[in-house]
Write a protein that holds these residues in place. Structure first.
Motif, short mmCIF file in Angstrom:
data_model
loop_
_atom_site.label_atom_id
_atom_site.label_comp_id
_atom_site.label_asym_id
_atom_site.label_seq_id
_atom_site.Cartn_x
_atom_site.Cartn_y
_atom_site.Cartn_z
N ILE A 132 0.84 -1.20 0.00
CA ILE A 132 0.00 0.00 0.00
C ILE A 132 0.87 1.25 0.00
O ILE A 132 0.75 2.11 -0.87
CB ILE A 132 -0.95 0.01 1.21
CG1 ILE A 132 -2.00 -1.10 1.05
CG2 ILE A 132 -1.65 1.36 1.33
CD1 ILE A 132 -2.94 -1.22 2.22
N GLN A 133 1.77 1.34 0.96
CA GLN A 133 2.63 2.51 1.06
C GLN A 133 3.91 2.29 0.27
O GLN A 133 4.72 1.42 0.60
CB GLN A 133 2.98 2.80 2.52
CG GLN A 133 1.91 3.59 3.25
CD GLN A 133 2.41 4.09 4.59
OE1 GLN A 133 3.00 3.35 5.37
NE2 GLN A 133 2.20 5.36 4.87
N MET B 116 -8.75 3.91 -0.88
CA MET B 116 -7.75 4.97 -0.72
C MET B 116 -8.24 6.02 0.26
O MET B 116 -7.46 6.53 1.09
CB MET B 116 -7.45 5.63 -2.07
CG MET B 116 -6.35 6.68 -1.98
SD MET B 116 -5.90 7.31 -3.59
CE MET B 116 -4.58 8.43 -3.12
N SER C 271 -5.99 6.78 3.51
CA SER C 271 -5.41 8.12 3.57
C SER C 271 -5.71 8.81 4.89
O SER C 271 -4.99 9.71 5.30
CB SER C 271 -5.95 8.97 2.41
OG SER C 271 -5.53 8.46 1.18
N LEU D 158 0.76 6.30 -2.24
CA LEU D 158 -0.04 5.09 -2.01
C LEU D 158 -0.29 4.39 -3.34
O LEU D 158 -0.51 5.03 -4.36
CB LEU D 158 -1.38 5.46 -1.37
CG LEU D 158 -1.31 6.11 0.02
CD1 LEU D 158 -2.70 6.56 0.45
CD2 LEU D 158 -0.72 5.15 1.04
N SER D 159 -0.32 3.06 -3.30
CA SER D 159 -0.51 2.31 -4.54
C SER D 159 -1.87 2.56 -5.18
O SER D 159 -2.04 2.38 -6.38
CB SER D 159 -0.33 0.81 -4.28
OG SER D 159 -1.24 0.35 -3.30
N THR E 137 0.51 -5.99 3.10
CA THR E 137 0.68 -4.74 3.83
C THR E 137 0.95 -4.96 5.31
O THR E 137 0.69 -6.04 5.84
CB THR E 137 -0.59 -3.87 3.66
OG1 THR E 137 -0.45 -2.68 4.41
CG2 THR E 137 -1.82 -4.63 4.13
#
Length: 254
Positions: A56-57, A133, A137, A62-63, A80
């Motif tokens: 993810i990160q 996301m 986030s 972010l992916s 992750t």
């Protein structure tokens, strides 16, 4: 089955690729992509695989930003360090994930789920990625987030609550635990700073320190700060005049 891996830690990507191949001889690793920028460019020029395994990160974001930038008609299994509570949104949206450090058994189960649900992945996945996301986030790292360290022929997981600080010595990044043990890392302090904020702070060029490791901060001539840790450490730690106010603000908020 053609699989693409999106992972910015090379040893994790290599371990994942080898483990996936052990799961099935039919698996082909089409590409290993290491950043949002690289992956966006790749998917703009190349067809989607059957399946994507992605962190993810990443170092530059972010992916999910990849899926927002280009249309990718392939399901994603996220590998992750985020905890299960944070990832409930993925389950609600039909996106599978496995937690680091992963095992081959976890990979086999994830692949089996993909195979059994393959028909459900057809259609536009953009909405699912957008919702995921938005959720991620809003998250900030907690003490259960995991940092992976390659030690000899193994990958060792360290949750943030076990890490006192990261520091650079002789151009090498070192992870230093509360138990006094240290491990060499491949990542730079810049990369680690993005992953660990706001629980850790880059108080100078050489040290990225956990709030939990700070015992005392005192004035030090001229207008600098001296930081004392609650664990033994072989160097004195100072904060420059330029960073003084930022460090004090961080300590007041944390």
């Amino acid at each position: 089955m053609k699989i693409i891996i999106i992972e910015d830690e090379s040893f994790v990507a290599e371990d994942l690729a080898a483990s996936l191949k052990n799961c099935s001889p039919d698996i082909q690793i089409t590409a290993i992509l290491t950043s949002v920028k690289e992956a966006t460019a790749y998917f703009s020029e190349n067809p989607a695989p059957d399946l994507i395994f992605s962190d993810i990160q990443l170092g530059d974001g972010l992916s999910f930003e990849i899926m927002q930038a280009v249309s990718i008609q392939a399901p994603v299994i996220f590998c992750t360090a985020f905890n299960e509570y944070a990832l409930d949104a993925f389950k609600a949206n039909g996106i599978e994930y496995i937690l680091k450090p992963f095992s081959e058994e976890q990979l086999r189960k994830a692949l089996h789920k993909y195979t059994s649900m393959r028909s459900l992945f057809n259609g536009n996945l953009a909405l699912k990625y957008h919702k995921a996301m938005e959720t991620i986030s809003r998250l900030t790292p907690d003490a259960s987030q995991t940092i992976m360290v390659k030690f000899r022929d193994r990958l060792l997981p360290f949750t943030l609550d076990k890490i006192a600080l990261f520091y650079v010595e002789s151009e090498t990044t070192v992870l230093h635990c509360f138990n006094g043990k240290s491990y060499i890392m491949a990542e730079s302090l810049e990369e680690l700073e993005k992953r660990t904020a706001p629980l850790f702070f880059r108080i100078n060029r050489q040290q990225l320190v956990s709030r939990r490791s700070i015992a005392e901060v005192a004035d030090y001539f001229p207008r600098r700060l001296k930081v004392s840790l609650n664990i033994p450490f072989h160097k004195e730690i100072f904060v420059s005049r330029e960073k003084r106010s930022r460090v004090l603000d961080w300590l007041a908020r944390s």
